[in-house]
Structures are given as structure tokens and as C-alpha cells.
Design a protein around this motif. Structure first.
Motif, PDB file in Angstrom:
ATOM      1  N   GLY A 403      46.399  67.317  49.148  1.00  0.00           N
ATOM      2  CA  GLY A 403      45.039  66.899  49.479  1.00  0.00           C
ATOM      3  C   GLY A 403      44.101  66.967  48.277  1.00  0.00           C
ATOM      4  N   VAL A 404      44.225  68.045  47.493  1.00  0.00           N
ATOM      5  CA  VAL A 404      43.389  68.182  46.296  1.00  0.00           C
ATOM      6  C   VAL A 404      43.674  67.053  45.305  1.00  0.00           C
ATOM      7  N   LEU A 405      44.935  66.724  45.120  1.00  0.00           N
ATOM      8  CA  LEU A 405      45.301  65.659  44.185  1.00  0.00           C
ATOM      9  C   LEU A 405      44.757  64.309  44.641  1.00  0.00           C
ATOM     10  N   VAL A 406      44.827  64.030  45.949  1.00  0.00           N
ATOM     11  CA  VAL A 406      44.289  62.767  46.471  1.00  0.00           C
ATOM     12  C   VAL A 406      42.780  62.684  46.249  1.00  0.00           C
ATOM     13  N   LEU A 407      42.107  63.788  46.560  1.00  0.00           N
ATOM     14  CA  LEU A 407      40.650  63.807  46.382  1.00  0.00           C
ATOM     15  C   LEU A 407      40.276  63.661  44.914  1.00  0.00           C
ATOM     16  N   ALA A 408      41.004  64.380  44.038  1.00  0.00           N
ATOM     17  CA  ALA A 408      40.727  64.285  42.607  1.00  0.00           C
ATOM     18  C   ALA A 408      40.958  62.864  42.102  1.00  0.00           C
ATOM     19  N   GLY A 409      42.028  62.220  42.586  1.00  0.00           N
ATOM     20  CA  GLY A 409      42.289  60.850  42.176  1.00  0.00           C
ATOM     21  C   GLY A 409      41.197  59.897  42.628  1.00  0.00           C
ATOM     22  N   PHE A 410      40.722  60.103  43.848  1.00  0.00           N
ATOM     23  CA  PHE A 410      39.646  59.249  44.371  1.00  0.00           C
ATOM     24  C   PHE A 410      38.373  59.400  43.540  1.00  0.00           C
ATOM     25  N   LEU A 411      37.985  60.647  43.244  1.00  0.00           N
ATOM     26  CA  LEU A 411      36.782  60.882  42.450  1.00  0.00           C
ATOM     27  C   LEU A 411      36.936  60.339  41.036  1.00  0.00           C
ATOM     28  N   ALA A 412      38.120  60.531  40.445  1.00  0.00           N
ATOM     29  CA  ALA A 412      38.348  60.016  39.102  1.00  0.00           C
ATOM     30  C   ALA A 412      38.236  58.494  39.067  1.00  0.00           C
ATOM     31  N   GLY A 413      38.702  57.831  40.129  1.00  0.00           N
ATOM     32  CA  GLY A 413      38.587  56.377  40.198  1.00  0.00           C
ATOM     33  C   GLY A 413      37.144  55.919  40.270  1.00  0.00           C
ATOM     34  N   LEU A 414      36.345  56.633  41.087  1.00  0.00           N
ATOM     35  CA  LEU A 414      34.930  56.284  41.177  1.00  0.00           C
ATOM     36  C   LEU A 414      34.217  56.440  39.839  1.00  0.00           C
ATOM     37  N   ILE A 415      34.483  57.575  39.182  1.00  0.00           N
ATOM     38  CA  ILE A 415      33.819  57.827  37.898  1.00  0.00           C
ATOM     39  C   ILE A 415      34.256  56.803  36.858  1.00  0.00           C
TER      40      ILE A 415
END
Length: 430
Positions: A403-415
């Protein structure tokens, strides 16, 4: 619950194998003839040495194959663990003539299996000289006879430089027959400077009994590998228990946690039974070895079924001919009986029927008997504390990391998207 079991199927085989590996040796042997608290029998090893005429060839470290074998044997005999009962058998050591019938009987026990007298064994090996034929099949039969009896670990180490010259007694079929006897005997093979045919035959012999094949080109390799195999016999991890599955659950053998071996012909169903108490979890895995040529596209199925025929959970795996072993597994957590009024009610176990099926097929020229080797691992452990236990999903606490990896990937994509748009806007402005 059913969804979670299906999600966990992919991890079942590994979990069951790890669980069985952590069992004490006595737990795996509860159904064996020996009592759990009795001392373990000394392991038995027989070294089978080819002394045929081809062993005169001088292509190992500048010396003959026979000289290299003698040197390796001296080093191995010096290092044999005290608890190992060792024997030496020869093939092709006595008859130099051309009579095929006599040449194919040329195998004998040079040093009997038992406590090792190093000096006596070395003296016996020193008298050997390359002589006759290569009766590998008869030598394996003789070695199996030398090692018979008892429940100790048994190992044959075959050292040869050529393929068998005594067909139609196929040594690969001999090895399969030995494995079918369920006497816990493993055959390891070593090929001295082998050609393609020799390598293929020795690999077949080893695979039929769960052993290993090694190609040898140097004296150091030979002595090192034989010593390793003898040491392995002295310190086995788990000794599988031979069993025989039934055609129906009603007559199936009752299994306890442990590692079991059986044989299964093409397209056959075999049944076994395991008792599971409330609050416990059954973990099972099965591996089927294709120890002969088979057609592509095959599979193995492991099902847990109630005694009334209702399927509880299943695990399955398919293959396309690229591997010689195919495995699958399952998990079945039995819910704790919270409505039980007393301990007697709580102790009532459920009998779970395990069915193993395969979809192997083979060309008409391939023999279907004896059946293919089957290894079944059974473990029964305490189940999850509650239905919401994340371990039921098969990844344990790894779900949090996922879950942490998915969330981190999503935020990194937005940034990254925001930065890219900002850089593009700056570039157009200037």
C-alpha cells in the motif's frame, strides 16, 4: 474467506515446504516404525565404482581415470564421518572376456556396508585394475540389496565413465523400480569425462530417485563431490515417509504433519486424509516429477474436500514441458468453534480429504509404470486469530508495504507531472 484462500494459493507451496522444514525430525517420522525418542539409525552409503576397460583412458589430470578414482577414494575414505556405514561395490572388475552373459554379471561387493575400517577399504581399492564390461543396471540392483533393511537414510553414489553395456536391463528403469519400493534410497551419479549419451543416462538414473548428477573432469572435483554426498547422507534434513494413496477418500491413509512420497500414473486421482481441529490451519503442497519423456501441456491439481464430497479449497498449476517438476499447494484455516460448551466438544476434529490429480500424457513408446514420483508436504498449525488477520491474504504484513509503495508511486507521478508542465510553461515563455 474463499476469496482470501484463492489469493493465497500462489504462496501455499512455499509456506507448506518452509513449515515442514521447520519441523523436528521426529515430527516427520511419527508414523514410521521407529519410536520418536529412539536413537536415529546410522546412515548407509554404498560407493559403486566402474572398473571397466574404458577406465584406462588417460584424460584426468594426466593420469588414467582409474588412478584418479583411486586417489579420490583414498581422500574420501579418510574423511568419512564416524556415524556413516559405508560399503564399496564394483562393476566390470573381474571378467575380461567377450561373453556378454558373463560380463553383465560382473559386479560384486568389494567392501561390505558397515563400520569403516579405513586401512582395509583402501587396500581393497588399491587392488583394482580396469578389466571388463559396464553392467550399471545389475550393479544398482546389487547395491540396493546391500543397503536393504531398517529405516536409515540410504544413498548410492555411482561413479562411471560410460553408459551401460548390458541392455535391455535399462539402468534408468532399474532406478525407477528402486524408487517405487519406497525404501528412502537416493542414487547420485558422477560421470567421468562423459559423452552426451552417458550424461543423459546418468541424469535419468539420478532424477528417478531424487538424486543429483555431476560431470567430473578433474580428480579434485571427484573427491570433493563424493565427500559432499557422503556428508549429506550423514546429516539428512527430512526423511520422506513412503505412503500409498487410495482411489477414494473412504479408504485413504490417515496422514500426520510430515513429508510423504508416493507414485502416481498418468491421469490418476489419489486420496489422503488429514484431521484438522477447530482453530487450526491445514497447509499442504504437492510436487510431481516428470521422470520420463512426457507430452507438453500438463498440470497438477490439489483439492481439499469434506468427507461428504464438498470442495473446500483447491490449488492447481500448469506446465508446458520446460520443467521436470510441477508443484502447487493450498491452505485451509478451520474456524474456531466459539459455541462449544466444553473442551471435549472443542477437540472434535474435522477429517479433510486431500485429492491429488495430474493431467500428464506421454508418447506411446514411453512406459507408464511405475508411476511418477509424488512428494506431499503436510503441516497443521494454529490458525489466524481472527478472520481479518492479514496473514490470510498470503502476504502477511507485506500488504502494508504494498500500500505504501502504491501511494508513493501515485504521489511521485503527480509531482513529476506538475514539474513537467511547469518546465514546459517556462520554456514557452522564454
Amino acid at each position: 474467506m474463499i476469496t482470501r484462500k484463492r489469493l493465497a494459493t500462489g504462496a501455499c507451496a512455499l509456506l507448506a515446504a518452509l513449515a515442514v522444514g521447520l519441523l523436528p525430525t521426529s515430527a516427520a517420522a511419527d508414523d514410521g516404525p521407529a519410536a520418536p525418542d529412539s536413537p536415529r539409525e546410522s546412515p548407509k552409503v554404498e560407493l559403486v565404482l566402474d572398473v571397466s576397460g574404458s577406465m584406462r583412458a588417460r584424460d584426468i589430470d594426466g593420469q588414467s581415470r582409474m588412478a584418479a578414482a583411486k586417489q579420490a577414494f583414498n581422500e574420501v575414505l579418510d574423511a568419512v564421518p564416524q556415524e556413516v556405514r559405508l560399503g564399496i561395490r564394483t562393476l566390470g572388475a573381474d571378467y575380461p572376456g567377450q561373453d556378454r552373459k558373463r560380463g553383465c554379471k560382473d559386479t560384486r561387493a568389494l567392501y561390505p556396508v558397515g563400520p569403516l575400517d579405513r586401512t582395509e577399504a583402501k587396500t581393497a581399492v588399491a587392488t583394482l585394475a580396469p578389466t571388463g564390461w559396464t553392467p550399471i543396471g545389475p550393479a544398482l540392483l546389487g547395491a540396493a540389496e546391500d543397503l536393504k533393511g531398517g529405516e536409515a537414510t540410504k544413498r548410492i553414489v555411482l561413479i562411471t565413465d560410460g553408459e551401460d553395456t548390458c541392455a535391455p536391463l535399462d539402468p534408468c528403469e532399474v532406478a525407477r523400480d528402486i524408487a517405487a519400493q519406497g525404501i528412502h534410497l537416493v542414487i547420485d551419479t558422477l560421470g567421468l569425462v562423459p559423452d552426451v549419451k552417458t550424461r543423459r543416462q546418468l541424469m535419468c538414473i539420478a532424477e528417478a530417485t531424487g538424486g543429483t548428477y555431476t560431470s567430473v573432469h578433474r580428480t579434485e572435483e571427484l573427491s570433493g563431490r563424493v565427500r559432499q554426498l557422503v556428508d549429506r547422507a550423514a546429516d539428512p534434513v527430512v526423511t520422506p515417509i513412503a505412503t500409498e494413496g487410495a482411489a477414494r477418500c473412504a479408504g485413504a491413509p490417515q496422514l500426520k504433519p510430515g513429508l510423504y512420497t508416493d507414485r502416481q500414473v498418468f491421469g490418476q486421482h489419489r486420496w489422503y486424509r488429514v484431521d484438522v481441529l477447530p482453530g487450526q490451519e491445514l497447509r499442504a503442497s504437492v510436487s510431481v516429477s516428470a521422470d520420463r519423456a512426457v507430452n507438453e501441456d500438463y498440470g497438477v491439481l490439489l483439492r481439499a474436500v469434506t468427507t461428504h464430497g464438498r470442495e473446500i479449497v483447491r490449488g492447481s498449476e500448469a506446465g508446458d514441458g520446460r520443467t521436470d517438476v510441477i508443484s502447487t499447494g493450498l491452505r485451509y484455516p478451520k474456524k474456531d468453534d466459539e459455541d462449544a460448551l466444553d473442551d471435549d466438544t472443542k477437540s472434535a476434529a474435522e477429517t479433510v480429504c486431500l485429492q491429488i490429480s495430474n493431467s500428464f500424457s506421454a508418447p506411446p513408446s514411453v512406459k507408464t509404470t511405475p508411476g511418477m514420483p509424488v512428494e506431499l508436504a503436510i503441516d497443521v498449525v494454529d490458525g489466524p486469530d481472527s478472520a481479518s488477520d492479514v496473514a490470510s491474504f498470503g502476504l502477511g504484513r507485506g500488504w502494508w508495504l504494498l500500500g505504501v509503495l502504491v501511494l508513493a508511486g501515485f504521489l511521485a507521478g503527480l509531482i513529476w507531472g506538475w514539474l513537467s508542465r511547469w518546465r514546459f510553461a517556462v520554456w514557452r515563455t522564454h
